[in-house]
Design an enzyme around this catalytic site. Structure first.
Site, short mmCIF file in Angstrom:
data_model
loop_
_atom_site.label_atom_id
_atom_site.label_comp_id
_atom_site.label_asym_id
_atom_site.label_seq_id
_atom_site.Cartn_x
_atom_site.Cartn_y
_atom_site.Cartn_z
N TYR A 264 6.05 -28.70 -12.43
CA TYR A 264 5.55 -29.64 -11.43
C TYR A 264 5.98 -29.32 -10.00
O TYR A 264 5.17 -29.37 -9.08
CB TYR A 264 5.91 -31.07 -11.84
CG TYR A 264 5.28 -31.40 -13.15
CD1 TYR A 264 3.90 -31.61 -13.25
CD2 TYR A 264 6.03 -31.42 -14.33
CE1 TYR A 264 3.29 -31.84 -14.47
CE2 TYR A 264 5.43 -31.66 -15.54
CZ TYR A 264 4.06 -31.86 -15.61
OH TYR A 264 3.45 -32.07 -16.82
N HIS B 261 -6.44 -33.99 -24.24
CA HIS B 261 -5.53 -32.99 -23.67
C HIS B 261 -4.71 -32.30 -24.76
O HIS B 261 -4.20 -31.21 -24.55
CB HIS B 261 -4.60 -33.68 -22.66
CG HIS B 261 -3.80 -32.73 -21.84
ND1 HIS B 261 -4.37 -31.73 -21.06
CD2 HIS B 261 -2.45 -32.61 -21.66
CE1 HIS B 261 -3.41 -31.05 -20.45
NE2 HIS B 261 -2.25 -31.56 -20.79
N ASP C 143 -2.00 -26.03 -21.48
CA ASP C 143 -1.44 -26.75 -20.36
C ASP C 143 -0.78 -25.73 -19.42
O ASP C 143 -1.36 -24.68 -19.17
CB ASP C 143 -0.47 -27.82 -20.88
CG ASP C 143 -0.02 -28.80 -19.82
OD1 ASP C 143 -0.88 -29.50 -19.26
OD2 ASP C 143 1.19 -28.88 -19.54
#
Length: 311
Positions: free
Chosen positions: A228, A288, A102
């Site tokens: 983010y 994921h 990730d």
């Protein structure tokens, strides 16, 4: 698990929580994503130690049991590069294998590109080579979680309606699917959660409790800032090349694979412009969280790749 040792190592004035097992000459350093933490690598750490490697996983600054920087809102992904390099230096590791999943793949790539003398090889799960910057957030649907969480205060308010354990449960459940979580204009990401949906079969209530306890310690303040809110910040790195051997393990049911233009980028071989010595392995049913979903398969692929580098 009881053989995993825990300590704190000071890096750039911050105490980072480090988990470690094994005493081999070659070190593997595991870099987590979100909503993960060092614990996400438990299966891989034990397998690597059993195969004769030194396995190290740590909580990035602002995550889990690691300290927060004084001004989290000024942090970006390049601070995590400092974490990795500083950790290697603090542990007197001259060269390591970096394993990133990730957003943990970003510092793995960047360290390999900027400090190739410190990296034996790179193993990536779920995210191929990318640099932080405007291109990293193009082609994102308007209601996607990345867009929603980039707005300061929005995710904090959304998450704040639930206890930490429920937030982790919601995200793990949502992000295990093959479609990117997208909320409507008047919805938040947590509104997509269906409390009747069970946890994935490979993720136990005990696992959930462990994650929750670590995020209760750290909260989500830093996690929302990095990655983010800084994903679109230009890294300032031009034409990077990763010259060390690299492995990308990609679950074909990973929602990331199905959006962001990732599938074409990987299957077309365009990614090899940046990572020429790249081996790509697909796991057809992989989500994921492929390393937790199919730990024995992922462990086998990692060890086989490392063994090939040792020949």
């Amino acid at each position: 698990m009881e053989n995993i040792q825990h300590s704190h190592v000071e890096v750039k004035g911050l105490k980072l929580h480090v988990a470690e097992i094994g005493s081999g000459q070659k070190a593997l350093v595991f870099l987590h994503g979100f909503p993960e933490i060092w614990y996400t690598w438990r299966h891989q750490m034990i397998a690597a130690a059993n195969a004769g490697y030194r396995a190290i996983a740590f909580d990035f600054r602002g995550y889990g049991l690691s300290e927060h920087p004084a001004e989290p809102e000024k942090a970006n992904l390049l601070d995590l590069v400092d974490d990795v390099v500083g950790l290697l230096d603090s542990l007197s590791i001259t060269k390591a294998v970096l394993v990133g999943k990730d957003f943990g793949a970003f510092p793995a790539y960047i360290v390999a590109a900027l400090h190739p003398d410190k990296v034996d090889s790179v193993i990536m799960l779920g995210v191929p080579f990318m640099l932080p910057g405007p291109s990293a957030i193009q082609n994102l649907p308007k209601g996607s979680y990345v867009i929603k969480w980039q707005e300061p205060g929005r995710a904090e308010a959304d998450f704040g309606r639930f206890d930490v354990k429920s937030v982790i449960r919601n995200i793990y459940t949502l992000f295990s699917g093959s479609e990117i979580p997208i909320a409507g204009d008047n919805q938040e990401i947590m509104d997509l959660y269906d409390p009747t949906t069970p946890l994935p079969p490979w993720f136990s209530e005990e696992d959930l409790a462990t994650y929750a306890s670590l995020y209760e310690k750290s909260g989500f303040r830093f996690a929302l800032q990095v990655p983010y809110r800084t994903l679109g910040v230009d890294s300032g790195i031009s034409d990077p090349k990763i010259t060390v051997p690299a492995l990308l393990i990609m679950g074909e049911k990973d929602y990331v694979f199905k959006c962001f233009g990732m599938e074409d980028y990987i299957r077309s071989g365009a990614v090899k412009h940046f990572v020429p010595d790249l081996e790509i392995i697909y796991i057809p049913e992989g989500s994921h969280f492929v390393h937790e979903q199919f730990p024995e398969k992922v462990n086998q692929l990692i060890i086989e790749f490392l063994n090939k580098q040792s020949i």
